[in-house]
Write an enzyme that holds these catalytic residues in place. Structure first.
Site, PDB file in Angstrom:
ATOM      1  N   ARG A  53       1.171  -1.400   0.244  1.00  0.00           N
ATOM      2  CA  ARG A  53       0.188   0.026   0.354  1.00  0.00           C
ATOM      3  C   ARG A  53       0.957   1.208   0.062  1.00  0.00           C
ATOM      4  O   ARG A  53       2.139   1.777   0.627  1.00  0.00           O
ATOM      5  CB  ARG A  53      -1.567  -0.032   1.436  1.00  0.00           C
ATOM      6  CG  ARG A  53      -2.012  -0.684   0.783  1.00  0.00           C
ATOM      7  CD  ARG A  53      -2.901  -1.155   0.577  1.00  0.00           C
ATOM      8  NE  ARG A  53      -3.395  -2.702   0.602  1.00  0.00           N
ATOM      9  CZ  ARG A  53      -4.164  -3.438  -0.572  1.00  0.00           C
ATOM     10  NH1 ARG A  53      -3.419  -2.783  -1.821  1.00  0.00           N
ATOM     11  NH2 ARG A  53      -4.498  -4.620  -0.269  1.00  0.00           N
ATOM     12  N   GLY A  54       0.106   2.372  -0.940  1.00  0.00           N
ATOM     13  CA  GLY A  54       1.303   3.305  -0.567  1.00  0.00           C
ATOM     14  C   GLY A  54       2.253   3.891  -1.969  1.00  0.00           C
ATOM     15  O   GLY A  54       2.461   4.339  -1.871  1.00  0.00           O
ATOM     16  N   CYS A  55       1.645   3.051  -2.899  1.00  0.00           N
ATOM     17  CA  CYS A  55       2.755   3.173  -4.269  1.00  0.00           C
ATOM     18  C   CYS A  55       1.838   3.244  -5.029  1.00  0.00           C
ATOM     19  O   CYS A  55       0.805   2.845  -5.385  1.00  0.00           O
ATOM     20  CB  CYS A  55       3.496   2.050  -4.793  1.00  0.00           C
ATOM     21  SG  CYS A  55       4.903   1.464  -3.374  1.00  0.00           S
ATOM     22  N   ALA A  56       2.254   4.270  -6.118  1.00  0.00           N
ATOM     23  CA  ALA A  56       1.286   4.936  -7.191  1.00  0.00           C
ATOM     24  C   ALA A  56       0.897   3.666  -7.879  1.00  0.00           C
ATOM     25  O   ALA A  56       0.451   3.612  -8.843  1.00  0.00           O
ATOM     26  CB  ALA A  56       1.718   6.303  -7.886  1.00  0.00           C
ATOM     27  N   SER A  57       2.121   2.683  -7.987  1.00  0.00           N
ATOM     28  CA  SER A  57       2.324   1.420  -9.163  1.00  0.00           C
ATOM     29  C   SER A  57       1.533   0.542  -8.485  1.00  0.00           C
ATOM     30  O   SER A  57       1.583   0.883  -7.170  1.00  0.00           O
ATOM     31  CB  SER A  57       3.882   1.298  -9.679  1.00  0.00           C
ATOM     32  OG  SER A  57       3.800   2.751 -10.608  1.00  0.00           O
TER      33      SER A  57
END
Length: 140
Positions: A53-57
């Site tokens: 979680r917390g990744c743009a990808s």
């Protein structure tokens, strides 16, 4: 020996290789090439449980149980540069004991590559999320 052990150089080698690259376009290509050396995760491993979680990808990390508390993990992303960032983290952490991995200062180590000034804030936040997931695993 896993595929990552055979193909991803150790972190010091990556630092040394970076010093020979003249510009950031070449360094981005190098990072992307590192990511291209990762073995893909299986469809069964691309689960919500493994998702970071917390990744743009889209990013998934899997951790393998190894005797002796050795940290072993693999990763996947739908973005080439992010796969390269996963490869950098594998070079930094993979094969360390959990205790040794917990003592690594990833911010200081990654600063040796000058990444903070050359990746987008979204990528930087995603990198922090991946590191937090790895650090959680080292304390488990």
């Amino acid at each position: 020996m896993s595929l990552t052990e055979m193909t991803i150089p150790d972190f010091q080698t990556i630092i040394d290789d970076f010093s020979f690259l003249d510009d950031w376009e070449e360094r981005y290509k190098y990072i992307i090439d590192l990511g291209g050396q990762l073995a893909p995760l299986s469809d069964e491993e691309l689960t919500d449980t493994n998702k970071v979680r917390g990744c743009a990808s889209q990013v998934w990390l899997t951790f393998d149980d190894v005797d002796g508390g050795i940290l072993k993990f693999r990763g996947e992303s739908d973005a080439h540069i992010v796969k390269g960032l996963i490869a950098l983290l594998i070079a930094l952490y993979d094969g360390q004991t959990k205790a040794d991995a917990a003592r690594i200062d990833p911010k200081a180590e990654l600063a040796k590559l000058d990444l903070q000034d050359h990746i987008t804030p979204q990528r930087s936040n995603g990198l922090v999320s991946m590191i937090e997931r790895i650090r959680a695993q080292t304390s488990a």
